[in-house]
Design a protein around this motif. Structure first.
Motif, PDB file in Angstrom:
ATOM      1  N   PHE A 219       0.837  -1.200   0.000  1.00  0.00           N
ATOM      2  CA  PHE A 219       0.000   0.000   0.000  1.00  0.00           C
ATOM      3  C   PHE A 219       0.874   1.254   0.000  1.00  0.00           C
ATOM      4  CE2 PHE A 219      -2.597  -3.311   1.945  1.00  0.00           C
ATOM      5  CZ  PHE A 219      -3.793  -3.157   1.270  1.00  0.00           C
ATOM      6  N   ASP A 220       0.491   2.211  -0.840  1.00  0.00           N
ATOM      7  CA  ASP A 220       1.176   3.503  -0.820  1.00  0.00           C
ATOM      8  C   ASP A 220       0.522   4.367   0.249  1.00  0.00           C
ATOM      9  OD1 ASP A 220       2.879   2.979  -2.893  1.00  0.00           O
ATOM     10  OD2 ASP A 220       1.400   3.586  -4.406  1.00  0.00           O
ATOM     11  N   PRO A 221       1.308   4.954   1.139  1.00  0.00           N
ATOM     12  CA  PRO A 221       0.687   5.807   2.159  1.00  0.00           C
ATOM     13  C   PRO A 221       0.004   7.017   1.519  1.00  0.00           C
ATOM     14  CG  PRO A 221       3.051   5.510   2.572  1.00  0.00           C
ATOM     15  CD  PRO A 221       2.771   4.911   1.243  1.00  0.00           C
ATOM     16  N   ALA A 306       8.794   3.814   8.632  1.00  0.00           N
ATOM     17  CA  ALA A 306       7.427   4.359   8.698  1.00  0.00           C
ATOM     18  C   ALA A 306       6.530   3.672   7.658  1.00  0.00           C
ATOM     19  CB  ALA A 306       7.454   5.863   8.470  1.00  0.00           C
ATOM     20  N   VAL A 307       7.042   3.523   6.444  1.00  0.00           N
ATOM     21  CA  VAL A 307       6.228   2.918   5.377  1.00  0.00           C
ATOM     22  C   VAL A 307       6.037   1.416   5.641  1.00  0.00           C
ATOM     23  CG1 VAL A 307       6.115   2.438   2.896  1.00  0.00           C
ATOM     24  CG2 VAL A 307       6.835   4.691   3.691  1.00  0.00           C
ATOM     25  N   TRP A 308       7.040   0.773   6.192  1.00  0.00           N
ATOM     26  CA  TRP A 308       6.905  -0.643   6.551  1.00  0.00           C
ATOM     27  C   TRP A 308       5.808  -0.803   7.614  1.00  0.00           C
ATOM     28  CZ3 TRP A 308       7.210  -3.348  11.117  1.00  0.00           C
ATOM     29  CH2 TRP A 308       7.254  -4.746  11.008  1.00  0.00           C
ATOM     30  N   LYS A 309       5.843   0.066   8.628  1.00  0.00           N
ATOM     31  CA  LYS A 309       4.835   0.006   9.698  1.00  0.00           C
ATOM     32  C   LYS A 309       3.431   0.235   9.134  1.00  0.00           C
ATOM     33  CE  LYS A 309       6.710   1.243  14.145  1.00  0.00           C
ATOM     34  NZ  LYS A 309       6.690   2.257  15.211  1.00  0.00           N
ATOM     35  N   TYR A 310       3.341   1.218   8.253  1.00  0.00           N
ATOM     36  CA  TYR A 310       2.044   1.529   7.631  1.00  0.00           C
ATOM     37  C   TYR A 310       1.488   0.299   6.921  1.00  0.00           C
ATOM     38  CZ  TYR A 310      -1.136   3.229   4.046  1.00  0.00           C
ATOM     39  OH  TYR A 310      -2.218   3.378   3.210  1.00  0.00           O
ATOM     40  N   ASN A 311       2.347  -0.406   6.203  1.00  0.00           N
ATOM     41  CA  ASN A 311       1.891  -1.586   5.475  1.00  0.00           C
ATOM     42  C   ASN A 311       1.478  -2.730   6.396  1.00  0.00           C
ATOM     43  OD1 ASN A 311       1.826  -1.957   2.361  1.00  0.00           O
ATOM     44  ND2 ASN A 311       3.310  -0.344   2.815  1.00  0.00           N
ATOM     45  N   ARG A 312       2.233  -2.967   7.446  1.00  0.00           N
ATOM     46  CA  ARG A 312       1.861  -4.005   8.422  1.00  0.00           C
ATOM     47  C   ARG A 312       0.481  -3.673   9.014  1.00  0.00           C
ATOM     48  NH1 ARG A 312       1.609  -7.241  11.070  1.00  0.00           N
ATOM     49  NH2 ARG A 312       0.917  -8.161   9.167  1.00  0.00           N
TER      50      ARG A 312
END
Ligand code: SGN
Ligand code: CA
Length: 532
Positions: A219-221, A306-312
């Motif tokens: 997912f793109d934030p 941050a982007v890894w966390k967002y995806n999880r």
């Protein structure tokens, strides 16, 4: 009478007519519509495919919109669980029904729409999350979660008695609701069922069968994921950042067997994990262990982390929604299979919206769009045209008068919401041009300051107060993601004045004031034992 062939046929006809007559009679008695009020907890409208954000597929929730109406501008009065639920039950703003925050008790002795329906011949039930302490009043049957509830092996309180159920909470809640519909209710009466899911509330634990759903999707934030909160000090002060505040173990499931990831809430998550059976744990580990190993090998930092966390986060959050959607499908199918579809109103909503990375956040509370707005979909084939779209401002205080209106029950003058019935039919001669909002839960977790405000179709004015005194004004057409506070911008001088007038109008109309805010603040600080 001796039964020969001729009078046997006559007798059979008479019997059939009598039976049909009885059935019709029952239908006349039961012609009041049934109501199923489905609510989930923290379900962002962005995560319902009918709202067109493209994040996931919710075919069953979408069915409600396709066969009925979707509200594009549905809002809550107060973007936190218990106060929103209290507003729905009573049809009144928080400062009127008394449940202003999650802390202090709800007064069940006051009127609510379930009580009114019950008094008017309805059989009523409440199943799942309600988050209002005390024995629910207005229900012939209640089977509710204690507090927030647990995803695995959940506890429920059935008519006041605590029980633990095996399995996954969303399915258990659906089974209890269906069991009441099919076996427990008095079928001679119209019914009103509140079927309320815990999911997708934190800490987003998916059902085993959906552990790998959307696994291949990255997912793109959202565009404002790395917001710097310029001109918005209240937004800058929160603690609901995916990057900074999401716990790797508790929120993102990095419960490594080696115990190396010693986060603040690791112990809390361990207790949730321990509720699973060995089989469930095996399925869980088979999915998460390789992700944990991969994560530990990468040493991610900064924006990458941050982007890894967002995806999880997105994966787990959306997976819990899939089970909610399945449950909605089961309930809709039950109605269809039992001839109840035509005469049953079905509503789907959430107790508020939720941030899916907008401004870099999870959680809710703010009067900004993603948490102020909430999904609302409704169907009632007998009266609502399939495919209806409503763009007017509607609010959670409108549910109570809407249900009472459809049921032909008098709406008490003290109710502050408006019935949506005429609006949906396209017969409302006028409709409100502004909605009012309040939020009181501060100082507290996530650190969102106390505020209140007004929203019209085009603008929003917010006042943050208590240990801050800050006004914010947004031009929602030009700045729909609320990145630019134009309160001090002289181009907006007249808008600012009009919005202040609107705010005063709202506060007078609903009966709110600075004095009430002060009173609520004092009570809150006292309840939390904070010196003031
Ligand atoms: C819990 C959550 C918070 C959440 C509140 C309110 N923390 O305290 O993240 O904002 O509930 O949610 S948790 O560690 O317990 O998960 S509400 O929907 O009940 O209002
Ligand atoms: Ca909630």
């Amino acid at each position: 009478m001796i039964l020969n062939k001729k009078n046997f046929i006559l007798f059979s006809f008479l019997a059939i007519f009598t039976l049909v007559g009885c059935k019709e009679e029952k239908e006349i008695v039961a012609k009041k519509p049934n109501i199923i009020f489905i609510m989930s907890d923290d379900h962002a409208y962005q995560a319902i495919s009918a709202y067109g954000h493209g994040l996931n597929n919710t075919p069953n929730i979408d069915r409600i919109a396709n066969e009925g109406v979707i509200f594009n501008k549905g809002f809550v009065n107060n973007s936190i669980c218990a106060p929103s639920r209290a507003a729905m039950l009573t049809g009144k703003h928080s400062f009127k029904n008394g449940k202003v925050d999650n802390i202090r008790p709800f007064n069940w002795d006051q009127d609510n729409f379930a009580k009114d329906l019950q008094k008017n011949g309805y059989e009523t039930a409440l199943v799942g999350k309600i988050h209002l302490d005390g024995l629910p009043q207005g229900f012939d049957y209640s089977n509710v979660l204690p507090g927030q509830g647990q995803y695995y092996s959940p506890d429920f309180i059935e008519n006041g008695e605590k029980k633990t159920y095996p399995g996954y909470i969303t399915n258990v809640t659906t089974d209890i609701a269906l069991n009441w519909l099919d076996k427990k209710r008095d079928k001679e009466k119209p019914f009103m069922l509140m079927y309320h899911q815990k999911a997708p509330h934190r800490t987003w634990m998916p059902e085993e069968k959906y552990l790998t759903l959307m696994d291949s999707i990255t997912f793109d934030p959202p565009a404002n994921f790395f917001d710097d909160y310029e001109g918005r000090p209240a937004a800058a002060g929160q603690e609901m950042s995916i990057y900074k505040d999401m716990d790797l173990v508790y929120d993102l499931k990095m419960l490594d067997k080696e115990g190396e990831l010693k986060t603040k809430y690791r112990g809390m998550f361990q207790r949730k994990y321990d509720r699973m059976t060995d089989e469930q744990k095996a399925a869980w580990d088979a999915y998460y262990d390789p992700i944990i190993a991969d994560f530990k090998s990468k040493n991610l930092e900064g924006k990458e982390l941050a982007v890894w966390k967002y995806n999880r986060y997105m994966h787990d959050y959306l997976r819990t929604i899939q089970s909610v959607d399945d449950g909605v499908g089961e309930v809709l199918d039950y109605l269809k299979e039992n001839g109840l579809e035509e005469n049953t109103i079905v509503v789907y909503t959430s107790d508020q919206g939720f941030y899916l990375g907008e401004h870099g956040w999870f959680d809710k509370r703010f009067m900004y769009e993603e948490s102020f707005r909430t999904p609302i979909l409704m169907k009632y084939p007998k009266e609502i045209k399939a495919g209806t779209v409503i763009d007017e401002l509607v609010q959670n205080i409108d549910f109570a008068p809407t249900f009472l209106d459809y049921a032909g029950v008098k709406i008490d003058e003290s109710i502050q919401g408006e019935s949506l019935r005429k609006l949906v039919k396209g017969e409302a001669s006028e409709w409100r041009d502004a909605i009012y909002y309040t939020f009181y839960e501060y100082p507290a977790e996530h650190k969102v300051k106390r505020h209140y405000g007004v929203r019209t179709d085009k603008f929003k004015l917010i006042h943050f107060y208590y240990d801050v005194d800050k006004w914010e004004l947004y031009d929602l057409e030009k700045d729909p993601t609320e990145m630019h506070n134009v309160y001090e911008n002289t181009d907006y001088a007249s808008v600012k004045e009009e919005m202040h007038q609107q705010l005063e109008k709202m506060r007078t109309k609903y009966g709110d004031s600075d004095e009430l805010n002060q009173k609520n603040l004092n009570n809150y600080l006292e309840a939390k034992n904070i010196k003031h």
